[in-house]
Design a protein around this motif. Structure first.
Motif, PDB file in Angstrom:
ATOM      1  N   ALA A  54       0.825  -1.208   0.000  1.00 16.51           N
ATOM      2  CA  ALA A  54       0.000   0.000   0.000  1.00 16.51           C
ATOM      3  C   ALA A  54       0.858   1.256   0.000  1.00 16.51           C
ATOM      4  N   ILE A  55       2.030   1.201   0.655  1.00 21.04           N
ATOM      5  CA  ILE A  55       2.912   2.371   0.724  1.00 21.04           C
ATOM      6  C   ILE A  55       3.800   2.478  -0.522  1.00 21.04           C
ATOM      7  N   ALA A  56       4.451   1.357  -0.871  1.00 20.13           N
ATOM      8  CA  ALA A  56       5.438   1.378  -1.963  1.00 20.13           C
ATOM      9  C   ALA A  56       4.800   1.239  -3.333  1.00 20.13           C
ATOM     10  N   GLY A  57       3.611   0.634  -3.379  1.00 14.12           N
ATOM     11  CA  GLY A  57       3.007   0.346  -4.666  1.00 14.12           C
ATOM     12  C   GLY A  57       3.568  -0.940  -5.247  1.00 14.12           C
ATOM     13  N   LEU A  58       2.906  -1.466  -6.274  1.00 13.26           N
ATOM     14  CA  LEU A  58       3.327  -2.703  -6.923  1.00 13.26           C
ATOM     15  C   LEU A  58       3.742  -2.403  -8.365  1.00 13.26           C
ATOM     16  N   PRO A  59       4.827  -3.028  -8.825  1.00 11.64           N
ATOM     17  CA  PRO A  59       5.301  -2.750 -10.190  1.00 11.64           C
ATOM     18  C   PRO A  59       4.278  -3.197 -11.233  1.00 11.64           C
ATOM     19  N   ILE A  60       4.161  -2.417 -12.287  1.00 10.43           N
ATOM     20  CA  ILE A  60       3.301  -2.789 -13.415  1.00 10.43           C
ATOM     21  C   ILE A  60       4.186  -2.953 -14.645  1.00 10.43           C
ATOM     22  N   ASN A  61       3.815  -3.885 -15.507  1.00  8.81           N
ATOM     23  CA  ASN A  61       4.669  -4.263 -16.639  1.00  8.81           C
ATOM     24  C   ASN A  61       4.375  -3.391 -17.865  1.00  8.81           C
ATOM     25  N   GLU A  62       4.651  -2.096 -17.726  1.00 11.26           N
ATOM     26  CA  GLU A  62       4.485  -1.165 -18.835  1.00 11.26           C
ATOM     27  C   GLU A  62       5.759  -0.328 -18.964  1.00 11.26           C
ATOM     28  N   PRO A  63       6.129   0.095 -20.197  1.00 12.17           N
ATOM     29  CA  PRO A  63       7.382   0.837 -20.421  1.00 12.17           C
ATOM     30  C   PRO A  63       7.265   2.310 -20.026  1.00 12.17           C
ATOM     31  N   ILE A  64       6.890   2.535 -18.773  1.00 11.96           N
ATOM     32  CA  ILE A  64       6.678   3.887 -18.271  1.00 11.96           C
ATOM     33  C   ILE A  64       7.777   4.224 -17.268  1.00 11.96           C
ATOM     34  N   GLU A  82       9.437  -5.266 -19.387  1.00 13.48           N
ATOM     35  CA  GLU A  82      10.412  -6.326 -19.628  1.00 13.48           C
ATOM     36  C   GLU A  82      11.041  -6.176 -21.011  1.00 13.48           C
ATOM     37  N   ASP A  83      10.245  -5.806 -22.017  1.00 11.69           N
ATOM     38  CA  ASP A  83      10.795  -5.553 -23.361  1.00 11.69           C
ATOM     39  C   ASP A  83      11.856  -4.457 -23.291  1.00 11.69           C
ATOM     40  N   MET A  84      11.511  -3.367 -22.641  1.00 11.61           N
ATOM     41  CA  MET A  84      12.388  -2.205 -22.590  1.00 11.61           C
ATOM     42  C   MET A  84      13.700  -2.537 -21.867  1.00 11.61           C
ATOM     43  N   THR A  85      13.592  -3.099 -20.658  1.00 11.25           N
ATOM     44  CA  THR A  85      14.809  -3.382 -19.879  1.00 11.25           C
ATOM     45  C   THR A  85      15.654  -4.467 -20.544  1.00 11.25           C
ATOM     46  N   GLY A  86      14.987  -5.420 -21.226  1.00  9.67           N
ATOM     47  CA  GLY A  86      15.745  -6.479 -21.905  1.00  9.67           C
ATOM     48  C   GLY A  86      16.664  -5.922 -22.973  1.00  9.67           C
ATOM     49  N   ILE A  87      16.158  -4.982 -23.768  1.00 12.61           N
ATOM     50  CA  ILE A  87      16.965  -4.378 -24.833  1.00 12.61           C
ATOM     51  C   ILE A  87      18.103  -3.548 -24.239  1.00 12.61           C
ATOM     52  N   ILE A  88      17.780  -2.750 -23.207  1.00 16.08           N
ATOM     53  CA  ILE A  88      18.802  -1.878 -22.606  1.00 16.08           C
ATOM     54  C   ILE A  88      19.891  -2.703 -21.930  1.00 16.08           C
TER      55      ILE A  88
END
Length: 419
Positions: A192-202, A235-241
């Protein structure tokens, strides 16, 4: 000092919630709980409420709930004893003065011939005014007073052993169960405090002086392409980088309905025993939803439980060295390191410790809750209880072996710290 405070808060919370589970379920079953203690050894602080003495003790190595009937009474009144009797308005004995009767001039002195403080609840004997022995009924909540310390008697139906197998098992199991409940709550709080990661290139956040910050990217920007390759997930974004350390790359970025191009040179991040990866200094996006936090609390508690059980399995089969175990000193040291990482990491660490405490207590070992549940289970199978003296001896030996294990892992902790 921060480490000490963090340890006190975390361990105090873990022990309190564990023992509170025992206390609440035991009281609901009608068991007289004489003491609720945090720590062992000499008392530092205590107060009485609703038949129970709540204490904080010197040694912060755990806690306990002392239920009537689990251990022999500290004071026993035998035939021939002289006791002072104090009566309530109903004419029932409300207090039995064992010694220091001179401090209670209003008491009636009796030489005890027979007394039953469990079943029939009476005392019979000789008093000065009567030639023949007389009997008096005991109040169900009568107290015996020794050295001016009052202890409530425990009629048999208020004792642990008088309850059904299911009631006793529930009172024992409630402690470890509450540790799992606490872990779920802490992890829900974390999400609730930190939030949960979402799998979008944002872009969820930016590292200071990272390539993305220097290129002018802002939180909320959406990465659309990298070197002409379209990306649709984080995941697409970080994989390429990551596959391009120390390389210059072209990015197409969307912001507030507009798109623009930027060029960045990735930084190199070294990974122990693996190939280096590229990074641009952006953090994953997160979202805060009640359902997401709730699901995270339960699923992450399950994952921690599975990992700890797997580690125990490796330890039992010899694939995991005993030297790798951490004792009180090691956990204190690790807690200090975690506390330095921030409150959110500390919350996760507390959840892990709570799950660990719950699992360890459920192991079928003497002196632990799991060992006591094992004896209750044997009683259910046999149809009659194990001899209390034999069970008590097994728990005593188990406790001694447990203390030896604690000493051994503490010695390992000290060696690791100073080496």
């Amino acid at each position: 000092m921060n480490t000490l405070l963090a340890v006190i808060v975390i361990f105090g919370l873990l022990v309190f919630i564990h023992e509170w589970g025992h206390l609440v379920v035991a009281k609901r079953a009608g068991i007289l709980c004489r003491e609720f203690a945090i720590g062992f050894g000499p008392k530092l602080f205590s107060f009485d409420r609703n038949e129970t003495t709540y204490t904080i003790r010197l040694l912060p190595l755990g806690g306990f709930v002392r239920m009537a009937g689990e251990d022999p009474e500290l004071v026993q009144i035998k035939p021939g004893y002289e006791v002072g009797l104090i009566f309530n308005e109903e004419g029932l004995v409300s207090r039995l003065i064992i010694n220091n009767k001179s401090k209670h001039p209003d008491c009636r002195v009796m030489q005890v011939e027979q007394i039953d403080m469990e079943h029939e609840l009476f005392v019979r004997g000789y008093v000065e005014e009567e030639e023949e022995p007389v009997s008096y009924r005991l109040d169900r909540k009568a107290e015996y007073v020794y050295d001016e310390k009052a202890t409530q008697i425990a009629p048999y139906d208020r004792q642990f052993s008088s309850k059904t197998v299911s009631q006793r098992a529930a009172a024992i199991f409630a402690g470890p169960l509450m540790n799992f409940v606490l872990a779920v709550f802490l992890l829900i709080l974390y999400a609730a405090i930190a939030g949960l990661p979402i799998n979008e290139p944002i872009v969820g956040g930016l590292s200071e002086e990272g390539p993305a910050e220097e290129a002018g990217l802002e939180e909320g920007d959406v990465i659309q392409t990298i070197d002409g390759t379209e990306v649709s997930t984080w995941e697409d974004m970080t994989g390429i980088i990551q596959e391009a350390p120390n390389e210059t790359m072209d990015f197409t970025v969307a912001r507030n309905g507009d798109t623009f191009d930027v060029t960045m040179t990735t930084e190199i991040r070294e990974i122990p025993e693996a190939d280096d990866i590229g990074v641009i200094g952006v953090l994953a996006p997160t979202e805060r939803t009640f359902t997401g936090a709730l699901a995270f609390g339960f699923t992450q508690t399950y994952e921690y439980t599975k990992l700890i059980i797997e580690a125990l399995g490796l330890l039992i089969t010899g694939q995991f060295s005993l030297d790798a175990l951490a004792g009180p000193v090691g956990i204190y040291n690790y807690t200090g390191e975690v506390a330095a990482m921030g409150v959110l990491v500390l919350i996760q660490w507390a959840a892990i410790l709570s799950v660990n405490l719950g699992i360890i207590n459920l192991l079928p070992l003497p002196a632990l809750d799991g060992g006591r549940l094992m004896f209750i289970g044997l009683e259910a199978v046999r149809g009659k209880p194990i001899d209390p003296q034999k069970e008590g001896f097994v728990h005593l030996v188990g406790f001694a072996l447990l203390m030896l294990l604690v000493i051994a892992v503490t010695w390992n902790d000290i060696n690791r710290i100073f080496s």
